[in-house]
Design a protein around this motif. Structure first.
Motif, mmCIF file in Angstrom:
data_model
loop_
_atom_site.group_PDB
_atom_site.id
_atom_site.type_symbol
_atom_site.label_atom_id
_atom_site.label_comp_id
_atom_site.label_asym_id
_atom_site.label_seq_id
_atom_site.Cartn_x
_atom_site.Cartn_y
_atom_site.Cartn_z
ATOM 1 N N MET A 1 28.841 15.345 32.152
ATOM 2 C CA MET A 1 28.154 15.407 30.964
ATOM 3 C C MET A 1 27.397 16.623 30.690
ATOM 4 N N SER A 2 26.992 17.240 31.722
ATOM 5 C CA SER A 2 26.470 18.545 31.682
ATOM 6 C C SER A 2 27.239 19.714 31.431
ATOM 7 N N MET A 3 28.788 19.479 31.742
ATOM 8 C CA MET A 3 29.662 20.521 31.785
ATOM 9 C C MET A 3 30.481 20.370 30.351
ATOM 10 N N LYS A 4 30.251 19.214 29.628
ATOM 11 C CA LYS A 4 30.821 18.896 28.267
ATOM 12 C C LYS A 4 30.186 20.032 27.422
ATOM 13 N N PRO A 5 31.247 20.920 26.710
ATOM 14 C CA PRO A 5 30.730 21.745 25.843
ATOM 15 C C PRO A 5 29.967 20.882 24.385
ATOM 16 N N GLY B 1 38.351 27.589 19.504
ATOM 17 C CA GLY B 1 38.745 28.096 20.966
ATOM 18 C C GLY B 1 39.899 27.410 21.599
ATOM 19 N N VAL B 2 39.816 26.017 21.648
ATOM 20 C CA VAL B 2 40.943 25.490 22.350
ATOM 21 C C VAL B 2 42.396 25.815 21.666
ATOM 22 N N ILE B 3 42.027 25.550 20.425
ATOM 23 C CA ILE B 3 43.366 25.752 19.447
ATOM 24 C C ILE B 3 43.914 26.917 19.762
ATOM 25 N N VAL B 4 43.147 28.140 19.549
ATOM 26 C CA VAL B 4 43.562 29.499 19.499
ATOM 27 C C VAL B 4 43.985 29.958 20.939
ATOM 28 N N ASN C 1 50.354 22.524 29.235
ATOM 29 C CA ASN C 1 48.953 23.361 28.580
ATOM 30 C C ASN C 1 48.888 22.717 27.295
ATOM 31 N N ILE C 2 49.976 22.266 26.592
ATOM 32 C CA ILE C 2 49.498 21.710 25.377
ATOM 33 C C ILE C 2 49.059 20.218 25.514
ATOM 34 N N ILE C 3 49.229 19.584 26.440
ATOM 35 C CA ILE C 3 48.520 18.314 26.907
ATOM 36 C C ILE C 3 47.158 18.754 27.258
ATOM 37 N N LEU C 4 47.006 19.669 28.025
ATOM 38 C CA LEU C 4 45.543 20.075 28.352
ATOM 39 C C LEU C 4 44.700 20.456 27.242
ATOM 40 N N GLY C 5 45.172 20.947 26.373
ATOM 41 C CA GLY C 5 44.493 21.374 25.163
ATOM 42 C C GLY C 5 44.155 20.022 24.472
ATOM 43 N N PHE C 6 45.095 19.114 24.352
ATOM 44 C CA PHE C 6 44.646 17.982 23.296
ATOM 45 C C PHE C 6 43.735 17.073 24.368
ATOM 46 N N VAL C 7 43.567 17.292 25.651
ATOM 47 C CA VAL C 7 42.673 16.292 26.298
ATOM 48 C C VAL C 7 41.367 17.195 26.098
ATOM 49 N N LEU C 8 41.276 18.472 26.118
ATOM 50 C CA LEU C 8 40.110 19.155 26.065
ATOM 51 C C LEU C 8 39.691 18.776 24.708
ATOM 52 N N LEU C 9 40.360 18.841 23.603
ATOM 53 C CA LEU C 9 39.766 18.536 22.213
ATOM 54 C C LEU C 9 39.296 16.888 22.164
ATOM 55 N N LEU D 1 36.174 17.071 23.879
ATOM 56 C CA LEU D 1 34.949 17.538 23.012
ATOM 57 C C LEU D 1 34.481 16.490 21.940
ATOM 58 N N PHE D 2 35.345 15.790 21.382
ATOM 59 C CA PHE D 2 34.897 14.813 20.629
ATOM 60 C C PHE D 2 34.356 13.621 20.694
ATOM 61 N N PHE D 3 34.626 13.255 22.140
ATOM 62 C CA PHE D 3 34.138 11.609 22.481
ATOM 63 C C PHE D 3 33.425 11.673 23.492
#
Length: 103
Positions: free
Chosen positions: A23-27, A36-39, A90-98, A101-103
């Motif tokens: 939780m402390s690592m979560k942006p 940033g994740v998208i770009v 990398n695409i899957i990693l990007g969606f996992v990060l998104l 980020l939101f949950f």
């Protein structure tokens, strides 16, 4: 051996300190995190899937006539990024990060 590793992984996952560390690592949920994740992760891979061969051909032709060090470096960088095409990882990693980020 496999059973020991599995048990240890479950023990680490249930540890409150591990949850606190994650939780402390979560942006923070901001537009900049999303952009940033998208770009930086998702967009370059999609571009590589769609126009990777054209960009690679452009960079290879540019390397043949590049007069300066900076231009050669630019074309080599383009080759390094787009030469192998896109990466599903990398695409899957990007969606996992998104999602993270939101949950």
């Amino acid at each position: 051996m496999h059973h020991k590793i599995k048990a240890k992984a479950k023990q680490i996952a249930k540890n409150p300190a591990t949850k606190k560390a994650l939780m402390s690592m979560k942006p923070a949920r901001t537009i900049w995190g999303f952009v940033g994740v998208i770009v930086f992760i998702i967009a370059p891979e999609i571009i590589a899937f769609i126009w990777g061969t054209e960009i690679t051909r452009y960079a290879q032709e540019g390397l043949l006539i590049a007069p300066s060090f900076m231009e050669r470096h630019y074309y080599n960088l383009l080759l390094m990024i787009f030469e192998d095409g896109g990466s599903w990882f990398n695409i899957i990693l990007g969606f996992v990060l998104l999602v993270w980020l939101f949950f």
